[in-house]
Every structure is written in structure tokens, then in C-alpha cells.
Scaffold this motif. Structure first.
Motif, PDB file in Angstrom:
ATOM      1  N   PRO A  29     -22.265  12.851  66.533  1.00  0.00           N
ATOM      2  CA  PRO A  29     -23.567  13.146  67.464  1.00  0.00           C
ATOM      3  C   PRO A  29     -24.620  13.645  66.315  1.00  0.00           C
ATOM      4  O   PRO A  29     -24.185  14.357  65.633  1.00  0.00           O
ATOM      5  CB  PRO A  29     -23.113  14.039  68.558  1.00  0.00           C
ATOM      6  N   PHE A  30     -25.762  13.393  66.649  1.00  0.00           N
ATOM      7  CA  PHE A  30     -26.975  14.065  65.860  1.00  0.00           C
ATOM      8  C   PHE A  30     -27.321  15.039  66.658  1.00  0.00           C
ATOM      9  O   PHE A  30     -26.741  15.596  67.788  1.00  0.00           O
ATOM     10  CB  PHE A  30     -28.297  13.039  65.905  1.00  0.00           C
ATOM     11  N   PRO A  31     -28.223  16.050  65.999  1.00  0.00           N
ATOM     12  CA  PRO A  31     -28.355  17.646  66.529  1.00  0.00           C
ATOM     13  C   PRO A  31     -28.993  17.470  67.956  1.00  0.00           C
ATOM     14  O   PRO A  31     -28.328  17.983  68.938  1.00  0.00           O
ATOM     15  CB  PRO A  31     -29.307  18.072  65.771  1.00  0.00           C
ATOM     16  N   ILE A  32     -29.935  16.457  68.350  1.00  0.00           N
ATOM     17  CA  ILE A  32     -30.614  16.473  69.539  1.00  0.00           C
ATOM     18  C   ILE A  32     -29.427  15.884  70.536  1.00  0.00           C
ATOM     19  O   ILE A  32     -29.397  16.575  71.522  1.00  0.00           O
ATOM     20  CB  ILE A  32     -31.581  15.540  69.542  1.00  0.00           C
ATOM     21  N   GLN A  33     -28.285  15.227  70.176  1.00  0.00           N
ATOM     22  CA  GLN A  33     -27.422  14.757  70.977  1.00  0.00           C
ATOM     23  C   GLN A  33     -26.486  15.953  71.368  1.00  0.00           C
ATOM     24  O   GLN A  33     -26.079  16.307  72.353  1.00  0.00           O
ATOM     25  CB  GLN A  33     -26.637  13.440  70.366  1.00  0.00           C
ATOM     26  N   ARG A  34     -26.002  16.708  70.065  1.00  0.00           N
ATOM     27  CA  ARG A  34     -25.223  17.979  70.384  1.00  0.00           C
ATOM     28  C   ARG A  34     -25.683  18.828  71.379  1.00  0.00           C
ATOM     29  O   ARG A  34     -25.149  19.498  72.331  1.00  0.00           O
ATOM     30  CB  ARG A  34     -24.829  18.542  69.068  1.00  0.00           C
ATOM     31  N   ASP A  35     -26.842  18.962  71.399  1.00  0.00           N
ATOM     32  CA  ASP A  35     -27.613  19.980  72.151  1.00  0.00           C
ATOM     33  C   ASP A  35     -27.617  19.733  73.599  1.00  0.00           C
ATOM     34  O   ASP A  35     -27.803  20.439  74.535  1.00  0.00           O
ATOM     35  CB  ASP A  35     -29.015  20.505  71.492  1.00  0.00           C
ATOM     36  N   ALA A  36     -28.238  18.352  73.793  1.00  0.00           N
ATOM     37  CA  ALA A  36     -28.872  18.073  75.227  1.00  0.00           C
ATOM     38  C   ALA A  36     -27.686  17.463  75.974  1.00  0.00           C
ATOM     39  O   ALA A  36     -27.684  17.589  77.193  1.00  0.00           O
ATOM     40  CB  ALA A  36     -29.975  16.813  74.978  1.00  0.00           C
ATOM     41  N   ILE A  37     -26.854  16.649  75.278  1.00  0.00           N
ATOM     42  CA  ILE A  37     -25.803  15.753  76.095  1.00  0.00           C
ATOM     43  C   ILE A  37     -25.151  16.979  77.047  1.00  0.00           C
ATOM     44  O   ILE A  37     -25.057  16.517  78.305  1.00  0.00           O
ATOM     45  CB  ILE A  37     -24.780  15.162  75.264  1.00  0.00           C
ATOM     46  N   PRO A  38     -24.345  18.185  76.814  1.00  0.00           N
ATOM     47  CA  PRO A  38     -23.909  18.956  77.673  1.00  0.00           C
ATOM     48  C   PRO A  38     -24.630  19.079  78.929  1.00  0.00           C
ATOM     49  O   PRO A  38     -24.253  19.185  80.139  1.00  0.00           O
ATOM     50  CB  PRO A  38     -23.431  20.125  76.763  1.00  0.00           C
ATOM     51  N   ASP A  39     -25.933  19.713  78.580  1.00  0.00           N
ATOM     52  CA  ASP A  39     -26.877  19.993  79.780  1.00  0.00           C
ATOM     53  C   ASP A  39     -27.450  18.728  80.716  1.00  0.00           C
ATOM     54  O   ASP A  39     -27.328  18.753  81.918  1.00  0.00           O
ATOM     55  CB  ASP A  39     -28.216  20.520  79.059  1.00  0.00           C
ATOM     56  N   ALA A  40     -27.422  18.007  80.129  1.00  0.00           N
ATOM     57  CA  ALA A  40     -27.755  16.537  80.673  1.00  0.00           C
ATOM     58  C   ALA A  40     -26.467  16.005  81.704  1.00  0.00           C
ATOM     59  O   ALA A  40     -26.565  15.605  82.772  1.00  0.00           O
ATOM     60  CB  ALA A  40     -28.174  15.415  79.870  1.00  0.00           C
ATOM     61  N   LEU A  41     -25.160  16.098  81.325  1.00  0.00           N
ATOM     62  CA  LEU A  41     -23.989  15.922  82.029  1.00  0.00           C
ATOM     63  C   LEU A  41     -23.829  16.844  82.952  1.00  0.00           C
ATOM     64  O   LEU A  41     -23.466  16.519  84.153  1.00  0.00           O
ATOM     65  CB  LEU A  41     -22.806  16.145  81.077  1.00  0.00           C
ATOM     66  N   ALA A  42     -24.611  18.158  82.981  1.00  0.00           N
ATOM     67  CA  ALA A  42     -24.277  19.025  84.141  1.00  0.00           C
ATOM     68  C   ALA A  42     -25.498  18.727  84.980  1.00  0.00           C
ATOM     69  O   ALA A  42     -25.567  19.460  86.184  1.00  0.00           O
ATOM     70  CB  ALA A  42     -24.478  20.351  83.715  1.00  0.00           C
ATOM     71  N   GLY A  43     -26.491  17.757  84.876  1.00  0.00           N
ATOM     72  CA  GLY A  43     -27.428  17.337  85.587  1.00  0.00           C
ATOM     73  C   GLY A  43     -28.726  18.357  85.603  1.00  0.00           C
ATOM     74  O   GLY A  43     -29.606  18.402  86.646  1.00  0.00           O
ATOM     75  N   THR A  44     -28.579  19.025  84.628  1.00  0.00           N
ATOM     76  CA  THR A  44     -29.867  20.046  84.282  1.00  0.00           C
ATOM     77  C   THR A  44     -31.145  19.114  83.846  1.00  0.00           C
ATOM     78  O   THR A  44     -30.947  18.160  83.260  1.00  0.00           O
ATOM     79  CB  THR A  44     -29.576  21.061  83.120  1.00  0.00           C
ATOM     80  N   HIS A  45     -32.300  19.523  84.262  1.00  0.00           N
ATOM     81  CA  HIS A  45     -33.392  18.887  83.854  1.00  0.00           C
ATOM     82  C   HIS A  45     -33.673  19.205  82.189  1.00  0.00           C
ATOM     83  O   HIS A  45     -33.225  20.296  81.852  1.00  0.00           O
ATOM     84  CB  HIS A  45     -34.695  19.606  84.334  1.00  0.00           C
ATOM     85  N   ILE A  46     -34.135  18.272  81.477  1.00  0.00           N
ATOM     86  CA  ILE A  46     -34.117  18.333  80.067  1.00  0.00           C
ATOM     87  C   ILE A  46     -35.641  18.193  79.726  1.00  0.00           C
ATOM     88  O   ILE A  46     -36.419  17.171  80.066  1.00  0.00           O
ATOM     89  CB  ILE A  46     -33.222  17.380  79.479  1.00  0.00           C
ATOM     90  N   LEU A  47     -36.210  19.019  78.685  1.00  0.00           N
ATOM     91  CA  LEU A  47     -37.275  19.115  78.066  1.00  0.00           C
ATOM     92  C   LEU A  47     -36.917  18.896  76.660  1.00  0.00           C
ATOM     93  O   LEU A  47     -36.651  20.131  75.877  1.00  0.00           O
ATOM     94  CB  LEU A  47     -38.192  20.185  78.586  1.00  0.00           C
ATOM     95  N   GLY A  48     -37.215  17.797  76.019  1.00  0.00           N
ATOM     96  CA  GLY A  48     -36.745  17.525  74.525  1.00  0.00           C
ATOM     97  C   GLY A  48     -37.992  17.307  73.612  1.00  0.00           C
ATOM     98  O   GLY A  48     -38.816  16.405  73.968  1.00  0.00           O
ATOM     99  N   ARG A  49     -38.127  18.220  72.468  1.00  0.00           N
ATOM    100  CA  ARG A  49     -39.049  17.958  71.742  1.00  0.00           C
ATOM    101  C   ARG A  49     -38.351  17.362  70.603  1.00  0.00           C
ATOM    102  O   ARG A  49     -37.497  17.919  69.583  1.00  0.00           O
ATOM    103  CB  ARG A  49     -39.791  19.116  71.342  1.00  0.00           C
ATOM    104  N   ALA A  50     -38.612  15.863  70.216  1.00  0.00           N
ATOM    105  CA  ALA A  50     -37.730  15.079  69.209  1.00  0.00           C
ATOM    106  C   ALA A  50     -38.221  13.996  68.791  1.00  0.00           C
ATOM    107  O   ALA A  50     -39.024  13.354  69.573  1.00  0.00           O
ATOM    108  CB  ALA A  50     -36.310  14.887  69.642  1.00  0.00           C
ATOM    109  N   PRO A  51     -38.797  13.740  67.509  1.00  0.00           N
ATOM    110  CA  PRO A  51     -39.344  12.679  66.863  1.00  0.00           C
ATOM    111  C   PRO A  51     -38.762  11.476  67.123  1.00  0.00           C
ATOM    112  O   PRO A  51     -37.279  11.404  67.339  1.00  0.00           O
ATOM    113  CB  PRO A  51     -39.637  13.106  65.399  1.00  0.00           C
ATOM    114  N   THR A  52     -39.204  10.213  66.917  1.00  0.00           N
ATOM    115  CA  THR A  52     -38.247   8.843  66.845  1.00  0.00           C
ATOM    116  C   THR A  52     -37.580   9.132  65.722  1.00  0.00           C
ATOM    117  O   THR A  52     -37.740   9.605  64.783  1.00  0.00           O
ATOM    118  CB  THR A  52     -39.221   7.717  66.855  1.00  0.00           C
ATOM    119  N   GLY A  53     -36.344   8.237  65.700  1.00  0.00           N
ATOM    120  CA  GLY A  53     -35.195   8.469  64.853  1.00  0.00           C
ATOM    121  C   GLY A  53     -34.462   9.650  64.680  1.00  0.00           C
ATOM    122  O   GLY A  53     -33.513   9.724  63.875  1.00  0.00           O
TER     123      GLY A  53
END
Length: 432
Positions: A29-53
Motif C-alpha cells: 500500500p501507498f502512504p495514503i492507503q496505509r493511513d486511510a484504509i483502517p479508518d475507512a473500514l471502521a466506518g469513520t468519516h475521512i477527510l483526505g488531502r492527497a494529490p492525484t497519483g
């Protein structure tokens, strides 16, 4: 924070999804995936600042597949919704999630302008779990009664800043208001200011905030060149760059300029495809496919290609016409040097344009150092691979996508509305 050696299985995704990713060569996984996936799996709302790519499609898409699998959506009532600014991005997200969605038993459909609406409605009525849509087309279909959003439990707003730039936020808000307020919502954007900030405050509840961004000016990833040209030599310099080896995207300001420059490349033997908002969706899809598979090395585009389009191996981006502002520079430049790969960004600048370009480059975090070049300059050749074009016109249409547009206009000079509400309101269609 999870370390970089974690696998997708470590993040909590089901084995069938991990295996599906492995089949298409994706294991770490890329960094944004490492960070966001566990929270997203838990049903948490996500606010992500991430460029395309940066890999955000899997950051929101894989948890969505995980949480929706195991049950079917009611007919005409999807449970997942992804809103995006452009047709190309919608189709790319659908394609990226196709393999893990199939493994998860999830049906995913894109709903965009430029495609016959009846065909899309027929697909929706057969049953779908996730809809990836541009706002205008989705609003028309929902207003027609062919689709309801009252069963949506997970909503993603991707490229929110681009949606704001294109004036789509009123439609985005109207669509979000049709989804259940207790559903999970995730918003991803390259910037989190202005209208995007207001949108997040209105629709996200105690979100987990994740930010990952490669500094644009990092020379270890992207090299930024500002080449000063005369009005007389600009076209020849751009043509010699286009004749290089390697996958190249060249940005011009207007649709007419894109078509004219593409034709001039064909005239000297350089295979290129044009991409802008007046092209049909079928033409745009074929052109991107030809560029992506390498059969055509040059993509000439307006800013329609500056966001949401991911093609592996783009080694050079050329601003033939300088962008309007720092944000456009950032988005155009983001087509190369993606996911840690190297790339070069070239801006052609006339003397008259230099003050404006100096300002926008500084705002984008890039130190603009201008170098005078001609089509045969050693600096140009060594840094871009520019060379003399073959010189022989392309006599066969191999790799060259041509189209004779059929533009049907209504009384007001605009394309007539073919589907949706009978209220007569004029809407943006999401077509770019």
C-alpha cells in the motif's frame, strides 16, 4: 502510524481482495492507503488531502468494497456512491476497482455524460452496488426516477477542489442531500480550503484527517524547466519536443489550439492524439487507450486532462501554453513524476509571459529559472530529448484518432436535453 512494510492484509482487508490485488501486481500500500484504509473500514468519516497519483482510489475504494460485500443492493438503489469531476476519472476508477469488485461480488457502474443515457439506465436497472458518477448526468438520472440514492450508505467525493473549480458543488450538495445523513462519507482533495472546507464541515462528522503530498518542487522526483522562446520559434520548439522518444503530454489553452497543433504534428510525421471537451466520449476513450498502450506517444490536451487522468510512464509534461494560475500548474505537472517516479515538467515562455509565469511558479513552490532555447539548442536536446521530427506526413490513420463532430443544437444554441426532469431547468451535464 503504520510502517511502510505493512501489506493490504495487515490493514484488515479480506483475503479475496488481497488476492485480487496481487493478481494485478499490487502488493504494497501507498502512504495514503496505509493511513486511510483502517479508518475507512471502521466506518469513520475521512477527510483526505492527497494529490492525484498518490493512490487514493484504493484508499477509499477498497474499504467501500469490503463494507458493502456480503449483501446485494435493491434494484435501482445503490449502496455506494463516488462523485468525480470528469468522465475520464469516473471510467478510470471503475476500471481500477474492477478486479477487486469482481472478487468481492460487488457490481460497479460509471454514469457520465457523453454516453447514451438509455444504455446507462438499462445497466442501472439490472442492479448495481456502486455508482461512479459525474454530478450532472447523475442528477438527471435521479430526477427522472430511474435511480434513487436513499439506500446509499457510503459516499465518496473525489477531486473535490476540481469539482469546485468547475462549478459542480451545488449539484454535489443536492446529491448528498438525497443520501441518508447517517451514512459514511469520505472527501478527497488536493487542497482543503475555501469551498472544499465548507463542504467538509457541512457533510463530514468528526472526520479522520489524512494528508500525504510530495512537494511539487522536489527535484528528486520532478525536474521543472522554464524555457524562454520567441513567438516565431515557439511552435518549432514544441514540435521538436513532441518528436522525442517517450510518453509526452502537451497542454494548450484552447480546444482549437489543441486540434491545430495535433494536425501540425501529423503533418511532420509525429503520431499524436487530441483530447478536449468537444470530443465524444468514444473518441476520448480510444485516444486515451492509444496513449496508454504506447501506440501513440503524444497526448495533446486542454486542461480536461490535467486532473484525474492516470497513465503510467508519462516522462514529460509540456506547458505549450502556460497555465492560468498556480493551481493549474500543479495539476498539469501532476501527470508526471507520479507515485515516486521521476519526470520532467517543461514550460514554454515568451518574453511577454515571463512575469506571469514567474509569479505562478513561485506560488506553486517552484523556483523558475529561465533558459533561452531554439529548436536545436543543446540544452533543449539534453533535457527533453527533443529532436528533428521525421518530416513525412502520416499517410495512414494508425494510432491517429479522427472525428467529425455532429453537433445538434437547440433554439438557444445549446445541445438539447435528451433525458431527465421535464422542468426545463438547464443543468451542467458533467461533460468535460
Amino acid at each position: 502510524m503504520p510502517g511502510p512494510t505493512l501489506s493490504f492484509a495487515d490493514l484488515g482487508l479480506r483475503p479475496v481482495v488481497v488476492h485480487a490485488l496481487r493478481k494485478i501486481g499490487i502488493e504494497t500500500p501507498f502512504p495514503i492507503q496505509r493511513d486511510a484504509i483502517p479508518d475507512a473500514l471502521a466506518g469513520t468519516h475521512i477527510l483526505g488531502r492527497a494529490p492525484t497519483g498518490s493512490g487514493k482510489t484504493y484508499a477509499f475504494g477498497l474499504p467501500m468494497l469490503h463494507r458493502l460485500s456480503g449483501s446485494a443492493s435493491p434494484r435501482g438503489r445503490p449502496r455506494g456512491l463516488i462523485l468525480v469531476p470528469t468522465r475520464e476519472l469516473a471510467l478510470q476508477i471503475e476500471q481500477a476497482l474492477e478486479e477487486p469488485a469482481l472478487a468481492s461480488g460487488i457490481r460497479i457502474v460509471s454514469v457520465v455524460g457523453g454516453v447514451p443515457v438509455k444504455r446507462q439506465v438499462d445497466r442501472l436497472l439490472r442492479g448495481v452496488d456502486i455508482v461512479v458518477a459525474t454530478p450532472g448526468r447523475l442528477e438527471d438520472i435521479v430526477d427522472s426516477g430511474a435511480l434513487s440514492l436513499d439506500a446509499v450508505t457510503i459516499t465518496v467525493i473525489d477531486e473535490a477542489d476540481r469539482l469546485a473549480d468547475l462549478g459542480f458543488l451545488p449539484q454535489v450538495q443536492a446529491l448528498l442531500d438525497r443520501t441518508p445523513p447517517r451514512g459514511q462519507r469520505m472527501l478527497f482533495s488536493a487542497t482543503l480550503d475555501g469551498d472544499v472546507d465548507s463542504l467538509s464541515h457541512r457533510y463530514l462528522t468528526s472526520p479522520a484527517v489524512h494528508s500525504t503530498e510530495q512537494p511539487l518542487g522536489d527535484s528528486a522526483v520532478a525536474q521543472h524547466l522554464f524555457l524562454r522562446v520567441s513567438n516565431e520559434t515557439k511552435s518549432a520548439v514544441a514540435t521538436s519536443i513532441a518528436a522525442r522518444d517517450g510518453r509526452t503530454i502537451m497542454f494548450l489553452r484552447t480546444k482549437h489550439a489543441v486540434d491545430r497543433f495535433t494536425d501540425s504534428l501529423h503533418a511532420v510525421g509525429v503520431a499524436a492524439v487530441a483530447l478536449h471537451g468537444d470530443k465524444s466520449q468514444a473518441n476520448r476513450t480510444r485516444s486515451l487507450a492509444a496513449f496508454a498502450d504506447g501506440s501513440v506517444p503524444v497526448l495533446v490536451a486542454t486542461d480536461v486532462a490535467a486532473r484525474g487522468i492516470h497513465v503510467d510512464g508519462v516522462s514529460l509534461v509540456v506547458h505549450v501554453d502556460p497555465p492560468a494560475d498556480a493551481k493549474d500548474y500543479t495539476h498539469r505537472a501532476g501527470r508526471t513524476a507520479r507515485a515516486g517516479n521521476a519526470g520532467t515538467v517543461v514550460t514554454l515562455v515568451t518574453e511577454k509571459e515571463q512575469p506571469q509565469v514567474s509569479t505562478l511558479a513561485a506560488l506553486a513552490g517552484v523556483d523558475p529559472r529561465f533558459v533561452d532555447v531554439t529548436p536545436s539548442s543543446r540544452f533543449l536536446v539534453e533535457n527533453t530529448g527533443a529532436r528533428r521530427p521525421p518530416g513525412h506526413p502520416l499517410t495512414e490513420p494508425t494510432g491517429v484518432i479522427r472525428e467529425t463532430p455532429k453537433r445538434i443544437k437547440g433554439k438557444d444554441g445549446r445541445p438539447p436535453k435528451t433525458y431527465g426532469s421535464s422542468s426545463g431547468r438547464t443543468r451542467r451535464t458533467g461533460r468535460r
